[in-house]
Write a protein that holds these residues in place. Structure first.
Motif, mmCIF file in Angstrom:
data_model
loop_
_atom_site.group_PDB
_atom_site.id
_atom_site.type_symbol
_atom_site.label_atom_id
_atom_site.label_comp_id
_atom_site.label_asym_id
_atom_site.label_seq_id
_atom_site.Cartn_x
_atom_site.Cartn_y
_atom_site.Cartn_z
ATOM 1 N N PRO A 96 -54.221 17.280 27.110
ATOM 2 C CA PRO A 96 -52.749 17.351 27.186
ATOM 3 C C PRO A 96 -52.237 18.731 26.800
ATOM 4 O O PRO A 96 -52.702 19.344 25.831
ATOM 5 N N LEU A 97 -51.265 19.225 27.545
ATOM 6 C CA LEU A 97 -50.634 20.504 27.228
ATOM 7 C C LEU A 97 -49.529 20.354 26.190
ATOM 8 O O LEU A 97 -49.211 21.288 25.464
ATOM 9 N N TYR A 98 -48.868 19.216 26.157
ATOM 10 C CA TYR A 98 -47.797 18.880 25.219
ATOM 11 C C TYR A 98 -46.482 19.603 25.489
ATOM 12 O O TYR A 98 -45.410 19.009 25.387
ATOM 13 N N GLY A 133 -49.735 33.149 9.643
ATOM 14 C CA GLY A 133 -49.395 32.518 8.374
ATOM 15 C C GLY A 133 -49.056 31.050 8.502
ATOM 16 O O GLY A 133 -49.333 30.251 7.603
ATOM 17 N N LEU A 134 -48.432 30.659 9.599
ATOM 18 C CA LEU A 134 -48.030 29.270 9.812
ATOM 19 C C LEU A 134 -49.265 28.423 10.101
ATOM 20 O O LEU A 134 -49.938 28.622 11.110
ATOM 21 N N ASP A 135 -49.561 27.486 9.234
ATOM 22 C CA ASP A 135 -50.765 26.661 9.364
ATOM 23 C C ASP A 135 -50.477 25.486 10.296
ATOM 24 O O ASP A 135 -49.706 24.591 9.967
ATOM 25 N N PRO A 136 -51.115 25.452 11.485
ATOM 26 C CA PRO A 136 -50.816 24.377 12.431
ATOM 27 C C PRO A 136 -51.539 23.074 12.138
ATOM 28 O O PRO A 136 -51.237 22.044 12.765
ATOM 29 N N ARG A 137 -52.465 23.071 11.208
ATOM 30 C CA ARG A 137 -53.272 21.878 10.957
ATOM 31 C C ARG A 137 -52.411 20.744 10.399
ATOM 32 O O ARG A 137 -51.880 20.836 9.305
ATOM 33 N N GLY A 138 -52.276 19.694 11.175
ATOM 34 C CA GLY A 138 -51.470 18.558 10.731
ATOM 35 C C GLY A 138 -49.988 18.840 10.672
ATOM 36 O O GLY A 138 -49.223 18.033 10.131
ATOM 37 N N LEU A 139 -49.553 19.949 11.219
ATOM 38 C CA LEU A 139 -48.135 20.323 11.199
ATOM 39 C C LEU A 139 -47.414 19.638 12.353
ATOM 40 O O LEU A 139 -47.854 19.714 13.505
ATOM 41 N N SER A 140 -46.302 19.007 12.049
ATOM 42 C CA SER A 140 -45.540 18.291 13.080
ATOM 43 C C SER A 140 -44.053 18.531 12.886
ATOM 44 O O SER A 140 -43.609 18.968 11.828
ATOM 45 N N ASP A 141 -43.283 18.250 13.958
ATOM 46 C CA ASP A 141 -41.831 18.200 13.841
ATOM 47 C C ASP A 141 -41.344 16.981 14.617
ATOM 48 O O ASP A 141 -42.135 16.069 14.908
ATOM 49 N N LYS A 142 -40.079 16.922 14.943
ATOM 50 C CA LYS A 142 -39.540 15.728 15.601
ATOM 51 C C LYS A 142 -40.090 15.537 17.012
ATOM 52 O O LYS A 142 -40.023 14.434 17.557
ATOM 53 N N LEU A 143 -40.658 16.591 17.603
ATOM 54 C CA LEU A 143 -41.122 16.514 18.992
ATOM 55 C C LEU A 143 -42.625 16.690 19.147
ATOM 56 O O LEU A 143 -43.231 16.113 20.047
ATOM 57 N N ILE A 144 -43.231 17.500 18.298
ATOM 58 C CA ILE A 144 -44.661 17.799 18.394
ATOM 59 C C ILE A 144 -45.398 17.068 17.266
ATOM 60 O O ILE A 144 -45.096 17.253 16.091
ATOM 61 N N LYS A 145 -46.386 16.263 17.644
ATOM 62 C CA LYS A 145 -47.106 15.474 16.648
ATOM 63 C C LYS A 145 -48.107 16.306 15.846
ATOM 64 O O LYS A 145 -48.368 16.016 14.688
ATOM 65 N N ASN A 146 -48.709 17.315 16.481
ATOM 66 C CA ASN A 146 -49.691 18.116 15.774
ATOM 67 C C ASN A 146 -49.819 19.471 16.468
ATOM 68 O O ASN A 146 -50.359 19.559 17.572
ATOM 69 N N PHE A 159 -51.677 21.889 15.739
ATOM 70 C CA PHE A 159 -53.067 22.304 15.886
ATOM 71 C C PHE A 159 -53.639 21.811 17.209
ATOM 72 O O PHE A 159 -54.326 22.558 17.919
ATOM 73 N N ASP A 160 -53.350 20.572 17.568
ATOM 74 C CA ASP A 160 -53.826 20.040 18.847
ATOM 75 C C ASP A 160 -53.227 20.810 20.018
ATOM 76 O O ASP A 160 -53.908 21.069 21.021
ATOM 77 N N LEU A 161 -51.957 21.180 19.906
ATOM 78 C CA LEU A 161 -51.305 21.959 20.961
ATOM 79 C C LEU A 161 -52.060 23.270 21.182
ATOM 80 O O LEU A 161 -52.407 23.639 22.321
ATOM 81 N N ASN A 162 -52.351 23.974 20.088
ATOM 82 C CA ASN A 162 -53.030 25.268 20.193
ATOM 83 C C ASN A 162 -54.487 25.113 20.612
ATOM 84 O O ASN A 162 -54.996 25.884 21.437
ATOM 85 N N LYS A 163 -55.152 24.131 20.031
ATOM 86 C CA LYS A 163 -56.560 23.909 20.366
ATOM 87 C C LYS A 163 -56.720 23.611 21.852
ATOM 88 O O LYS A 163 -57.620 24.158 22.507
ATOM 89 N N SER A 185 -59.326 33.015 18.211
ATOM 90 C CA SER A 185 -59.226 31.562 18.424
ATOM 91 C C SER A 185 -60.221 30.784 17.578
ATOM 92 O O SER A 185 -60.382 29.574 17.766
ATOM 93 N N PHE A 186 -60.880 31.435 16.647
ATOM 94 C CA PHE A 186 -61.880 30.769 15.808
ATOM 95 C C PHE A 186 -61.403 29.450 15.191
ATOM 96 O O PHE A 186 -62.157 28.476 15.154
ATOM 97 N N PRO A 187 -60.154 29.362 14.680
ATOM 98 C CA PRO A 187 -59.745 28.088 14.079
ATOM 99 C C PRO A 187 -59.769 26.914 15.060
ATOM 100 O O PRO A 187 -59.967 25.773 14.652
ATOM 101 N N TYR A 188 -59.559 27.203 16.333
ATOM 102 C CA TYR A 188 -59.442 26.151 17.343
ATOM 103 C C TYR A 188 -60.747 25.891 18.089
ATOM 104 O O TYR A 188 -60.964 24.786 18.593
ATOM 105 N N SER A 189 -61.593 26.888 18.183
ATOM 106 C CA SER A 189 -62.817 26.773 18.985
ATOM 107 C C SER A 189 -63.962 27.495 18.275
ATOM 108 O O SER A 189 -64.486 28.492 18.789
ATOM 109 N N PRO A 190 -64.380 27.024 17.102
ATOM 110 C CA PRO A 190 -65.359 27.776 16.307
ATOM 111 C C PRO A 190 -66.691 28.013 17.001
ATOM 112 O O PRO A 190 -67.237 29.121 16.922
ATOM 113 N N LYS A 191 -67.216 27.018 17.681
ATOM 114 C CA LYS A 191 -68.501 27.205 18.362
ATOM 115 C C LYS A 191 -68.360 28.185 19.522
ATOM 116 O O LYS A 191 -69.166 29.126 19.667
#
Length: 459
Positions: free
Chosen positions: A264-266, A288-301, A303-307, A368-374
């Protein structure tokens, strides 16, 4: 006879010592192909740091817009400071201190010089211009009408300034004085003035000569999220939540249910709704903005969006529909950078799946290491061990192409080199994310915008 025996014994001892010395030296030299993952990450982080430590603009000590190892146009570039790239440079220097690459005391001295320069440099309702003359502090126009405040570049810079403040605020007297300077600079930016007379959207530019004629509202989704976060967090000149949701999210219409490669592109990435945009969109706002588990009224996560954006880019390069030589699991990553023009000259373009010119930009995979480490590690190992010609004095060069006979630009850009060390460090330790997210104003601003993050107790 006796002397002959003694001489022979001495010769034997000396030869043995030399042999042992050679063996000892040989044992300490490990081929880079045998380095561990951590050694390779240390290497590329310390290499990227050189751009901001050794090649900084000599007066302000801020990040130069570009550095050409091939010595093309050196005089034109020497004193052109880039605001946003300098913000990434501040984060890179903090990583250097934390990793022990540079002395803390020297870093404090240099950072103080930077803040003193920024205090006196041209500002436009608190915002800095895109480019600044490092000798005079005056605007260097980015374009004819782009000769005033640049709110987005100022946001990237301010993100770094806040992290410097947080890192040194409880230090010795010199460090506390540095943190105080950072705090004053941050509080001087009039974010709400850039709503153009109270419109429910932020604007990128304002010029004392041309006013709002650039007419560029900040609407998602692209690299500008951090601008809204900082604007909402300002203790002196903040925006309200309505400006974020009406402006940035286009009243919620920037959402999408589209997928690519089953991911999903979100959100609708501006100009590239099918694949997602150039990968710097997953980097710049997230130093600086940590996307891990970060959500707002429209985006659930977030980190998933970026990953997903990163993995879509990766899968596109592996699929390689245009059949470029070299593209694959170890060589991927499309983002804005220098490029190879059809006539072989060097240009600039926002590389992405919908604008794929056979050029791979190393910062795309490395940041992109946080999203795709391997996948990112595979790229890092490949480029350092198999393509040493792509590596210069400050790490991987800005743009490369195996397809075009191992073409590369022996040049660097601050905005590309500046995200490598910070994003790798965020993957390794979360260091910069912790600094930024724990700043009290940022927590308050995120709450104002209905963001949530269990990791930082933002509810």
């Amino acid at each position: 006879m006796k002397k002959t025996v003694i001489f022979a014994l001495l010769s034997f001892v000396l030869a043995s010592c030399q042999s042992n010395k050679v063996q000892k030296e040989t044992k300490t030299i490990t081929p880079i192909s045998q380095w561990s993952d951590n050694q390779l990450m240390d290497k590329v982080q310390s290499d990227a740091l050189k751009y901001f430590w050794e090649y900084a603009e000599p007066n302000s000590l801020l990040g130069r817009e570009r550095y050409h190892e091939d010595n093309i146009y050196p005089d034109n570039d020497k004193h052109v400071v880039t605001t946003g790239g300098s913000g990434f440079g501040l984060a890179t220097i903090l990583v250097g201190v934390e990793r022990g690459f540079i002395p803390r005391k020297e870093a404090v001295k240099r950072l103080t010089t930077m803040m003193n320069f920024l205090e006196k440099a041209d500002r436009f309702h608190g915002a800095w211009s895109h480019w600044i003359n490092g000798e005079t502090g005056k605007v260097v126009p980015f374009g004819k009408k782009d000769n005033g405040g640049d709110l987005v570049e100022s946001a990237f810079l301010t993100s770094g300034i806040l992290m410097v403040r947080e890192y040194f605020k409880d230090g010795n007297a010199e460090e506390k004085a540095l943190a105080k300077k950072c705090d004053e600079l941050w509080k001087g930016i009039e974010w709400n003035w850039y709503t153009k007379d109270g419109q429910k959207v932020l604007y990128w530019h304002w010029s004392p000569n041309y006013g709002w004629e650039m007419n560029f509202p900040l609407e998602g989704y692209n690299e500008c999220l951090i601008t809204y976060i900082l604007a909402a967090s300002s203790p002196t000149h903040s925006i309200d939540a309505e400006t974020f949701y009406k402006g940035w999210t286009r009243n919620g219409t920037y959402l999408t249910d589209k997928t690519k490669y089953g991911l999903p592109l979100y959100v609708k990435h501006n100009y590239s709704e099918e694949y997602g945009g150039p990968l710097f969109w997953a980097h710049y706002s997230y130093i600086g903005l940590d996307p891990r588990g970060l959500s707002d009224k429209l985006i659930k996560n977030y980190f998933d969006l970026n990953k997903n954006q990163v993995l879509i880019d990766y899968k596109y390069c592996v699929e390689n529909p245009k059949k470029w030589n070299g593209y694959g699991e170890n060589y991927w990553g499309l983002t804005a950078s220098y490029t190879r023009n059809d006539d072989g000259s060097v240009g600039y373009t926002a590389h992405q799946p919908t604008e794929d010119r056979g050029v791979i930009t190393p910062t795309a995979a490395l940041s992109s290491f946080p999203y795709s480490p391997k996948e990112s590690m595979d790229f890092l190992r490949f480029i350092y061990t198999q393509k040493p010609q792509f590596i210069g004095s400050a790490g991987p060069f800005d743009a490369t192409s195996i397809h075009y006979n191992n073409w590369f630009t022996p040049r660097y850009l601050a905005i590309d080199q500046g995200t490598i060390a910070p994003m790798i460090e965020n993957y390794r330790t979360g260091f910069l994310w912790k600094l930024f997210m724990n700043a009290p104003e940022i927590k308050a601003g995120l709450k104002k915008l209905d963001f949530k993050s269990e990791k930082y107790n933002i509810k």
